[in-house]
Design an enzyme around this catalytic site. Structure first.
Site, short mmCIF file in Angstrom:
data_model
loop_
_atom_site.label_atom_id
_atom_site.label_comp_id
_atom_site.label_asym_id
_atom_site.label_seq_id
_atom_site.Cartn_x
_atom_site.Cartn_y
_atom_site.Cartn_z
N GLU A 1 52.95 28.39 95.27
CA GLU A 1 54.29 28.00 95.73
C GLU A 1 54.47 26.48 95.62
O GLU A 1 53.58 25.72 95.96
CB GLU A 1 54.46 28.44 97.19
N TYR B 1 63.60 26.91 98.69
CA TYR B 1 65.04 26.58 98.73
C TYR B 1 65.30 25.89 100.06
O TYR B 1 64.88 26.39 101.12
CB TYR B 1 65.83 27.89 98.67
N HIS C 1 63.24 31.18 95.66
CA HIS C 1 63.53 31.46 97.07
C HIS C 1 65.04 31.26 97.27
O HIS C 1 65.64 30.38 96.64
CB HIS C 1 62.81 30.49 98.00
N ASP D 1 65.82 28.30 107.87
CA ASP D 1 66.00 27.45 109.05
C ASP D 1 66.64 26.16 108.58
O ASP D 1 65.95 25.28 108.07
CB ASP D 1 64.63 27.11 109.68
#
Ligand code: FAD
Length: 286
Positions: free
Chosen positions: A17, A49, A77, A109
């Site tokens: 990632e 993202y 993402h 979030d």
């Protein structure tokens, strides 16, 4: 280019990632990391993202750049937070048109203090439905071995994760340190009739203060036994990293021995720890 659901059906997947860099210097670091990690032939790589759309263009550009200029399969993402349904649909259609086949659907979030509007979709499961309507993407969702921090209790969290994963193709977990937390998650999903692949997320400790901060935000705890092993080296950054790599290697071995369908490494855009764990596991190029 491949659908990750198909790759997982064929055998264990090892993935990395990355996040979109914010500065020219960070861009150069990531470029070098990609050059160093591509020869390991990851099954796929994923690009985060910024919830609320803060990296909308940068995530898109990096995903498409990886698709067009490397041999690696990218997964984008995407988060619901602060977006309208039409905005999310536009992001998904743009990926479809660029030939991107893999999306990780998330709640997100948004950064505090930006005063962003409520999103039209609230939970990742709603984004999975929207993405299914746009195209035949291979769709992933997040799972939280220790429970999502805003869930009132673990049972409810597991119920919601099971319902979400029932609509998606596979899950990738938040990072964790105790294999038992992962196996308990997988078992509780199976108890609810969900046996789709759940790929464990691995974050090697390379800096104790940094990982403790991230762990506090994600709801994952850094267990006492991990801290006890690393703390004696607190004044020696190289030794902390060595010990962190050793701990992560042990975790990966136990997860694979217990039947995990692969490993997803949170690289923080650096290659060294990931390459060392990869070598320790004897994975070679997959
Ligand atoms: P969701 O499934 O949306 O659930 C969020 C909360 O709502 C949970 O507590 C859940 O129990 C609850 N809930 C779900 N459905 C319902 C319902 N129907 N009714 C009531 N409550 C419900 N964040 C980013 O901003 N960008 C990223 O790129 C990113 N990548 C990630 C990658 C992975 C592998 C993981 C594990 C997390 C990632 N995150 C990312 C963090 C993620 O956005 C946060 O954990 C976020 O708080 C929740 O998103 P979710 O998709 O995990 O949860």
């Amino acid at each position: 280019m491949a659908r990750i659901a198909d790759l997982l059906a064929a055998g264990p997947c090892f993935s990395f990632e990355f996040f979109p860099p914010k500065s020219e210097e960070a861009e150069r670091v990531l470029e070098q990391t990609l050059v160093e990690l591509e020869p390991l032939r990851p099954s796929y790589v994923s690009i985060t993202y910024g919830a609320g759309g803060t990296t909308r263009e940068r995530t898109h550009d990096l995903v498409v750049q990886i698709l067009r200029t490397t041999t690696m399969t990218p997964m984008a993402h995407l988060t619901c937070a602060a977006h309208t349904r039409a905005e999310l649909q536009a992001v998904l259609e743009r990926y479809r048109d660029a030939g991107v086949q893999n999306v990780l659907c998330l709640g997100g979030d948004p950064p505090a203090g930006l005063n962003l509007p409520e999103g039209e979709l609230k939970y990742a499961a709603e984004l999975v439905q929207l993405a299914r309507d746009v195209d035949g993407f291979s769709l992933a969702v997040a799972a939280h071995p220790e429970g999502h921090p805003s869930s009132p209790n673990l049972t409810l969290d597991r119920d919601r994760t099971a319902a979400k994963l029932a609509q998606a193709d596979f899950a990738v977990t938040q990072f964790f340190f105790r294999p038992g937390d992962y196996f308990a998650l997988v078992e509780s999903l199976a108890d609810r009739g969900i046996t789709k692949p759940v790929v464990p997320g691995i974050m090697p400790v390379t800096n104790l203060a940094g990982i403790s901060r991230m762990a506090a935000l994600s709801g994952a705890a850094v267990p006492r036994e991990v801290i006890d092993r690393i703390e004696p080296y607190a004044d020696d950054a190289a030794a902390v990293r060595r010990c962190g790599v050793e701990i992560a290697t042990e975790l990966c071995l136990e997860l694979l021995a217990g039947g995990a369908p692969g490993l997803h490494f949170y690289t923080l855009n650096r290659s060294t720890a990931t390459r060392e764990i990869h070598a320790n596991l004897g994975l070679g190029a997959s």
